[in-house]
Design an enzyme around this catalytic site. Structure first.
Site, PDB file in Angstrom:
ATOM      1  N   LYS A  13       0.822  -1.213   0.000  1.00  0.00           N
ATOM      2  CA  LYS A  13       0.000   0.000   0.000  1.00  0.00           C
ATOM      3  C   LYS A  13       0.859   1.268   0.000  1.00  0.00           C
ATOM      4  O   LYS A  13       0.629   2.173  -0.788  1.00  0.00           O
ATOM      5  CB  LYS A  13      -0.920   0.026   1.246  1.00  0.00           C
ATOM      6  CG  LYS A  13      -1.844  -1.179   1.350  1.00  0.00           C
ATOM      7  CD  LYS A  13      -2.716  -1.109   2.598  1.00  0.00           C
ATOM      8  CE  LYS A  13      -1.953  -1.125   3.915  1.00  0.00           C
ATOM      9  NZ  LYS A  13      -1.195  -2.376   4.187  1.00  0.00           N
ATOM     10  N   ARG A  88      -8.893   0.908   9.732  1.00  0.00           N
ATOM     11  CA  ARG A  88      -8.462  -0.463   9.975  1.00  0.00           C
ATOM     12  C   ARG A  88      -9.470  -1.234  10.812  1.00  0.00           C
ATOM     13  O   ARG A  88      -9.258  -2.418  11.094  1.00  0.00           O
ATOM     14  CB  ARG A  88      -7.144  -0.445  10.741  1.00  0.00           C
ATOM     15  CG  ARG A  88      -5.906  -0.693   9.883  1.00  0.00           C
ATOM     16  CD  ARG A  88      -4.724  -0.466  10.806  1.00  0.00           C
ATOM     17  NE  ARG A  88      -3.552  -1.205  10.457  1.00  0.00           N
ATOM     18  CZ  ARG A  88      -2.515  -0.664   9.802  1.00  0.00           C
ATOM     19  NH1 ARG A  88      -2.553   0.551   9.349  1.00  0.00           N
ATOM     20  NH2 ARG A  88      -1.447  -1.395   9.584  1.00  0.00           N
ATOM     21  N   ARG A 127      11.649  -5.920   4.540  1.00  0.00           N
ATOM     22  CA  ARG A 127      11.440  -4.494   4.290  1.00  0.00           C
ATOM     23  C   ARG A 127      12.502  -3.661   5.014  1.00  0.00           C
ATOM     24  O   ARG A 127      12.866  -3.948   6.146  1.00  0.00           O
ATOM     25  CB  ARG A 127      10.044  -4.085   4.794  1.00  0.00           C
ATOM     26  CG  ARG A 127       9.808  -2.574   4.718  1.00  0.00           C
ATOM     27  CD  ARG A 127       8.349  -2.217   4.729  1.00  0.00           C
ATOM     28  NE  ARG A 127       7.679  -2.559   5.983  1.00  0.00           N
ATOM     29  CZ  ARG A 127       6.375  -2.355   6.183  1.00  0.00           C
ATOM     30  NH1 ARG A 127       5.610  -1.854   5.217  1.00  0.00           N
ATOM     31  NH2 ARG A 127       5.830  -2.700   7.337  1.00  0.00           N
ATOM     32  N   ARG A 160      12.186  -1.881  10.723  1.00  0.00           N
ATOM     33  CA  ARG A 160      11.222  -1.420  11.730  1.00  0.00           C
ATOM     34  C   ARG A 160      11.125  -2.425  12.884  1.00  0.00           C
ATOM     35  O   ARG A 160      11.163  -3.623  12.664  1.00  0.00           O
ATOM     36  CB  ARG A 160       9.836  -1.250  11.082  1.00  0.00           C
ATOM     37  CG  ARG A 160       9.612   0.149  10.519  1.00  0.00           C
ATOM     38  CD  ARG A 160       8.368   0.250   9.673  1.00  0.00           C
ATOM     39  NE  ARG A 160       7.170  -0.342  10.266  1.00  0.00           N
ATOM     40  CZ  ARG A 160       5.977  -0.323   9.673  1.00  0.00           C
ATOM     41  NH1 ARG A 160       5.824   0.260   8.483  1.00  0.00           N
ATOM     42  NH2 ARG A 160       4.938  -0.884  10.254  1.00  0.00           N
ATOM     43  N   ARG A 171       0.433  -9.075  13.638  1.00  0.00           N
ATOM     44  CA  ARG A 171      -0.206  -8.053  12.813  1.00  0.00           C
ATOM     45  C   ARG A 171      -1.112  -8.694  11.771  1.00  0.00           C
ATOM     46  O   ARG A 171      -2.175  -8.154  11.445  1.00  0.00           O
ATOM     47  CB  ARG A 171       0.855  -7.179  12.142  1.00  0.00           C
ATOM     48  CG  ARG A 171       1.530  -6.234  13.139  1.00  0.00           C
ATOM     49  CD  ARG A 171       2.869  -5.735  12.661  1.00  0.00           C
ATOM     50  NE  ARG A 171       2.765  -4.906  11.476  1.00  0.00           N
ATOM     51  CZ  ARG A 171       3.777  -4.696  10.629  1.00  0.00           C
ATOM     52  NH1 ARG A 171       4.950  -5.254  10.838  1.00  0.00           N
ATOM     53  NH2 ARG A 171       3.597  -3.934   9.591  1.00  0.00           N
TER      54      ARG A 171
END
Ligand code: ADP
Ligand code: ADP
Ligand code: ZN
Length: 213
Positions: A13, A88, A127, A160, A171
């Site tokens: 996204k 969300r 990532r 992160r 998550r």
């Protein structure tokens, strides 16, 4: 054009939002980016949010609703915006509808980006995010030119805290239980466009642009 990018963590996204804002010249509103910016500045909001983010849990609805309400009031949102990572929960979606109705506005498009679980795990654990400008890379799928240095601003790339395998699993579970039901919520309003999220970044961008045209 008022657009929501919906999809699980790691679906791409943020990556797509960065390309869409260039094309359509409208801002991206990422609640995750706003929360991380607060954490970087060590604001009370950022420090409170961190407790949830580090566990892979959602920050309370009131907090993110207020952040988004304030952001939507800014003049640059008048010609449209891309909501990335908000709403969300169904409660957030209902609050958004209310805020927008109060501004004589509404959601025009909901783009649901679909990617399977195994791929999401690979994308999130690989990532790398720029500490300075927030740009996203991937060690294998979308590497920066120089290891650990952002191509765009020369900032430092980091992993992160919540992109470790255990937190990622949490998550993804949170997504299934709390965010996935939103697809049905927006389907009932006839707004959802489903996009196959596997393929090159450019291919997915083209799919989204085509859907919007
Ligand atoms: P990703 O891009 O990997 O999906 P985000 O940057 O959007 O992650 O979000 C990181 C974390 O910030 C979430 O796990 C959650 O703790 C918090 N967060 C971001 N947006 C919201 C939201 N709309 N509601 C609740 N929590 C949020
Ligand atoms: P989200 O905002 O949905 O959490 P991101 O845009 O941050 O997702 O992308 C998650 C990771 O996957 C990043 O490391 C990014 O570079 C990578 N990525 C994004 N799009 C693709 C794609 N089409 N194929 C492979 N990797 C991708
Ligand atoms: Zn950068």
């Amino acid at each position: 054009m008022n657009m929501i990018l919906l999809g699980p963590p790691g679906a791409g996204k943020g990556t797509q939002a960065k390309m869409l804002i260039e094309k359509y010249q409208i801002p991206q509103i990422s609640t995750g980016d706003i929360l991380r910016a607060n954490l970087k500045e060590r604001t009370p909001l950022g420090l409170k949010a961190k407790e949830y983010m580090d566990q892979g849990l959602l920050v309370p609805d009131e907090v993110v609703i207020e952040i988004t309400r304030e952001r939507l009031k800014k003049p640059d949102c008048q010609k449209g915006y891309i909501l990335d990572g908000f709403p969300r929960t169904v409660a957030q979606a209902l609050a958004l509808d209310k805020v927008l109705a109060g501004m004589n506005s509404q959601v025009d498009h909901v783009i649901s980006v679909e990617v399977d679980r195994n791929e999401l795990l690979k994308r999130l654990t690989g990532r790398r995010t720029c500490r300075q400008c927030g740009a996203m890379y991937h060690v294998i799928f979308n590497p920066s030119l120089n290891k650990d240095i952002c191509d765009k601003c020369r900032g430092e790339l980091y992993l992160r805290d919540d992109d470790n395998e255990d937190t990622v699993r949490n998550r993804l579970e949170v997504y299934d239980s709390q965010t996935f039901p939103l697809i049905q919520y927006y389907q009932q309003k006839g707004l959802v466009r489903q996009i196959e999220g596997i393929g090159s970044i450019q291919q997915i961008f083209e799919r989204i642009v085509q859907t919007l045209s």
